[in-house]
Design a protein around this motif. Sequence first.
Motif, PDB file in Angstrom:
ATOM      1  N   PHE A  31      19.742 -10.609 -40.686  1.00  0.00           N
ATOM      2  CA  PHE A  31      20.397 -10.348 -39.405  1.00  0.00           C
ATOM      3  C   PHE A  31      21.224 -11.554 -38.971  1.00  0.00           C
ATOM      4  O   PHE A  31      22.363 -11.403 -38.497  1.00  0.00           O
ATOM      5  N   CYS A  32      20.674 -12.765 -39.123  1.00  0.00           N
ATOM      6  CA  CYS A  32      21.402 -13.967 -38.707  1.00  0.00           C
ATOM      7  C   CYS A  32      22.626 -14.214 -39.581  1.00  0.00           C
ATOM      8  O   CYS A  32      23.642 -14.739 -39.098  1.00  0.00           O
ATOM      9  N   ASP A  33      22.558 -13.852 -40.857  1.00  0.00           N
ATOM     10  CA  ASP A  33      23.691 -14.069 -41.756  1.00  0.00           C
ATOM     11  C   ASP A  33      24.909 -13.229 -41.374  1.00  0.00           C
ATOM     12  O   ASP A  33      26.030 -13.548 -41.794  1.00  0.00           O
ATOM     13  N   HIS A  34      24.708 -12.186 -40.609  1.00  0.00           N
ATOM     14  CA  HIS A  34      25.816 -11.307 -40.243  1.00  0.00           C
ATOM     15  C   HIS A  34      26.447 -11.666 -38.896  1.00  0.00           C
ATOM     16  O   HIS A  34      27.377 -10.989 -38.451  1.00  0.00           O
ATOM     17  N   PHE A  35      25.959 -12.728 -38.249  1.00  0.00           N
ATOM     18  CA  PHE A  35      26.533 -13.150 -36.980  1.00  0.00           C
ATOM     19  C   PHE A  35      26.821 -14.648 -37.062  1.00  0.00           C
ATOM     20  O   PHE A  35      25.941 -15.445 -37.383  1.00  0.00           O
ATOM     21  N   GLU A  36      28.053 -15.006 -36.758  1.00  0.00           N
ATOM     22  CA  GLU A  36      28.476 -16.394 -36.895  1.00  0.00           C
ATOM     23  C   GLU A  36      27.715 -17.311 -35.959  1.00  0.00           C
ATOM     24  O   GLU A  36      27.399 -18.458 -36.309  1.00  0.00           O
ATOM     25  N   SER A  37      27.386 -16.842 -34.759  1.00  0.00           N
ATOM     26  CA  SER A  37      26.661 -17.685 -33.809  1.00  0.00           C
ATOM     27  C   SER A  37      25.232 -17.980 -34.256  1.00  0.00           C
ATOM     28  O   SER A  37      24.622 -18.946 -33.793  1.00  0.00           O
ATOM     29  N   LEU A  38      24.675 -17.159 -35.158  1.00  0.00           N
ATOM     30  CA  LEU A  38      23.311 -17.353 -35.656  1.00  0.00           C
ATOM     31  C   LEU A  38      23.285 -17.823 -37.094  1.00  0.00           C
ATOM     32  O   LEU A  38      22.215 -17.846 -37.718  1.00  0.00           O
ATOM     33  N   SER A  39      24.440 -18.199 -37.636  1.00  0.00           N
ATOM     34  CA  SER A  39      24.494 -18.584 -39.050  1.00  0.00           C
ATOM     35  C   SER A  39      23.673 -19.827 -39.336  1.00  0.00           C
ATOM     36  O   SER A  39      23.141 -19.990 -40.444  1.00  0.00           O
ATOM     37  N   HIS A  40      23.550 -20.743 -38.357  1.00  0.00           N
ATOM     38  CA  HIS A  40      22.757 -21.953 -38.581  1.00  0.00           C
ATOM     39  C   HIS A  40      21.283 -21.620 -38.761  1.00  0.00           C
ATOM     40  O   HIS A  40      20.572 -22.295 -39.506  1.00  0.00           O
ATOM     41  N   VAL A  41      20.805 -20.564 -38.081  1.00  0.00           N
ATOM     42  CA  VAL A  41      19.415 -20.135 -38.258  1.00  0.00           C
ATOM     43  C   VAL A  41      19.215 -19.567 -39.658  1.00  0.00           C
ATOM     44  O   VAL A  41      18.237 -19.874 -40.349  1.00  0.00           O
ATOM     45  N   GLY A  42      20.157 -18.717 -40.101  1.00  0.00           N
ATOM     46  CA  GLY A  42      20.066 -18.178 -41.449  1.00  0.00           C
ATOM     47  C   GLY A  42      20.158 -19.258 -42.505  1.00  0.00           C
ATOM     48  O   GLY A  42      19.479 -19.192 -43.541  1.00  0.00           O
ATOM     49  N   ASN A  43      20.980 -20.299 -42.259  1.00  0.00           N
ATOM     50  CA  ASN A  43      21.088 -21.399 -43.206  1.00  0.00           C
ATOM     51  C   ASN A  43      19.793 -22.200 -43.275  1.00  0.00           C
ATOM     52  O   ASN A  43      19.395 -22.677 -44.349  1.00  0.00           O
TER      53      ASN A  43
END
Length: 389
Positions: free
Chosen positions: A354-366
């Motif tokens: 889910f986080c990988d699909h939103f730029e604002s949450l990309s740091h969480v996915g990373n």
Amino acid sequence: MKAEPTALGAGVAEAEESRVAARADTRLMRSLLIGIFLFMTVYALYFARAFFMPVILAFLLALTLTPIVRLLRKRGIPEVVSATLLVLVSIFVFASAGYVLSGPVIDLINNTSSIGQQLTERLAQLRRPLERIMDIAHQIEGLTETSQEPGVQKVAVAQSGFFSSAASNILSAGTSLTIIFVLSLFLLASGTMFYEKIIQSFASLTEKKRALRVVYDVEREISHYLLTVTIINTGLGTVIGLGLWALGMPNPLVWGAAAALLNFLPYVGAMITLVLVTVIALITFDTIAYALLAPAFLVLCDIIEGQFVTPMVVGRRLEINAVAIFIAIAFWSWLWGFVGALMAVPLLVVVKVFCDHFESLSHVGNFLAAQHTAVVEDEADEQDAAAAG
């Protein structure tokens, strides 16, 4: 003439300072609200676990079976029919496994004391260096018991009846299983209803397309991951059960099922299975050298599965770093016990996708991604940039 520009500059500076202070206050207030929301969420999940646990398990089961429903729909079978058949098959598999494994598991639980005694006798040579420490501990314990006043009586709190507690647990488990299978049936049979509701929530056509693309991608990747991991764990449990049966281990079906179930807990599950199998092997076989063949076979199977099979089938992109896995397992096991621990990694994958699909949450996915996955993605970005240049 010079005082007016100076006053104007001072006013602009004060206005800029006010804007900066307002933005800082807004960020602080947002952080406080997010913290309060997370605290209330954890509070609700803990005290309302009897409701949330079967609901989340139902969603995970529905996501696991969604690829099969989609495949059968392409073959012309309606969602209602395929969903009903899959849920009935799941109920049959679960009930059969519970019936077959209940006897050996109950015997193991009843023989826990004798297993411990046999293991102690078998490893007596390893206990000798610790005998002196154990004697000192017993002496201290004896002094503590004799130091109690003779007139003081120990008070034991009577526990509730075993049968009433067992009946309550069985009723609660039956209710949860009913909710899981019925809700999974409704989710699988609903088809595209949820996608239509999501589209209707947005006004512009661009937003509708973007929301639908994100939902489809998340649902497809998570369902593929859950189904693939379930198949891999089932195959691993089958191989381990057959291998332990060939080695002469008692109750190989139990250890195969335990390996398949506990493999949903990366690292931790394999270690638990290894310890249990090692203990049973040591008290079963005559020589320690032959007894160590069973745990060695488990280690070999886990290495092949973890280093070759799962990365090749699932892919590196959905791998989670070990720190996040241990934190998730610890958190969900504290929150919901053993069932929560089993759900920890699938829920972590859901959050990452889910986080990988939103730029604002990309740091969480990373942060959740494994190290080599991030390196591969960075190299791919550099190659894309070079090609664009």
